[in-house]
Design an enzyme around this catalytic site. Structure first.
Site, PDB file in Angstrom:
ATOM      1  N   GLU A 123       0.826  -1.208   0.000  1.00 37.77           N
ATOM      2  CA  GLU A 123       0.000   0.000   0.000  1.00 37.77           C
ATOM      3  C   GLU A 123       0.862   1.262   0.000  1.00 37.77           C
ATOM      4  OE1 GLU A 123      -4.142  -1.116   2.130  1.00 37.77           O
ATOM      5  OE2 GLU A 123      -2.351  -1.497   3.351  1.00 37.77           O
ATOM      6  N   GLU A 143      -4.468  -9.456   3.186  1.00 40.87           N
ATOM      7  CA  GLU A 143      -5.352  -9.186   4.323  1.00 40.87           C
ATOM      8  C   GLU A 143      -6.567 -10.104   4.388  1.00 40.87           C
ATOM      9  OE1 GLU A 143      -2.914  -5.463   3.900  1.00 40.87           O
ATOM     10  OE2 GLU A 143      -3.820  -6.930   2.548  1.00 40.87           O
TER      11      GLU A 143
END
Length: 269
Positions: A123, A143
């Site tokens: 990210e 995730e």
């Protein structure tokens, strides 16, 4: 060991108009804990405010990892202590706003990706303006396999930066992308052999420093602000850094230097 005596999590160095920001926890593959985010917030504030700096290079210490994202051992301790669960964005979290939601950061950030860029590490790379990766770099947002979501912008940025179905495939499964695949889909600018990584990054930073600093800031702001606007509206929107550029000495210096067949001298004002 007291908090004050702990080693810094982030190295921050300045040289020749370039800020070098290094996540410095190689023993845990540069996983980011609360203190890392707090230190990074100070770094990004200083980088934006220091007009001698024109570009930042973000990387991870060691040979194995850019960053594997959130320190999950710390997260487990926080959960046991009753800390509220995280969700999208960093508001209310240590280090807010983090790089992933510093939407008005006006200077370019180059990601130097060495090894793993997983979860929040990926990210961070997605939030950078230019990404240079070594051939052995590995990207993923795992995730979903951990009962989490890519809350630092991965959900939103990946689906904007890749074809939708390809992005969803990786978001929903946590499947990894090789450096070559990331390059194919335009997630990175260049992929080079590990021994060429620093040389390649230096080439990009040199080009960025050579460009007029106000032009770089105006172009970045206009490009990112206008990306979702109708084209006609993009032309008529007021951009703060463009207003500064068009009334600056640098806007006069560039054409004058060209006419005089010399290199421009940028003042940044």
């Amino acid at each position: 060991m007291t908090r004050a005596a702990e080693s810094p999590r982030v190295r921050y160095e300045k040289k020749d108009h370039v800020a070098y920001v290094t996540l410095d926890r190689p023993h845990v593959l540069n996983a980011m804990d609360t203190r890392t985010h707090e230190e990074l917030a100070v770094v990004w504030d200083d980088f934006e405010a220091d007009d001698t700096l024109r570009v930042a290079v973000l990387t991870g210490a060691g040979d194995r990892s850019f960053s594997v994202g959130q320190d999950l051992k710390e997260r487990a301790r926080l959960n046991r202590g009753g800390a509220p669960p995280t969700t999208f964005g960093s508001r209310g979290q240590p280090g807010w706003p983090r790089l992933t939601d510093r939407f008005t950061l006006s200077k370019p950030v180059v990601a130097r990706v060495n090894g793993f860029a997983l979860g929040g590490g990926f990210e961070l790379a997605l939030a950078c303006d230019i990404v240079i990766a070594s051939e052995d770099a590995v990207f993923a947002l795992p995730e979903a396999r951990l009962g989490l979501v890519p809350g630092a912008g991965g959900v939103f940025r990946l689906v904007r930066q890749m074809p939708q179905k390809v992005a969803l495939g990786h978001l929903l499964t946590g499947r990894r992308l090789s450096a070559a695949t990331a390059l194919h889909f335009g997630l990175v600018n260049e992929v080079v052999a590990r021994e060429q990584l620093d040389h390649c990054v230096e080439g990009w930073t040199s080009d960025l420093v050579r460009s007029a600093p106000l032009s770089v800031r105006a172009i970045k702001e206009a490009a990112l602000t206008s990306v979702d606007l109708p084209l006609a509206e993009a032309f008529t929107t007021r951009y703060t850094w463009e207003e500064r550029r068009r009334h600056s000495n640098d806007a006069v210096e560039g054409p004058r230097a060209f006419a005089e067949k010399r290199d421009p001298i940028w003042s940044g004002n």
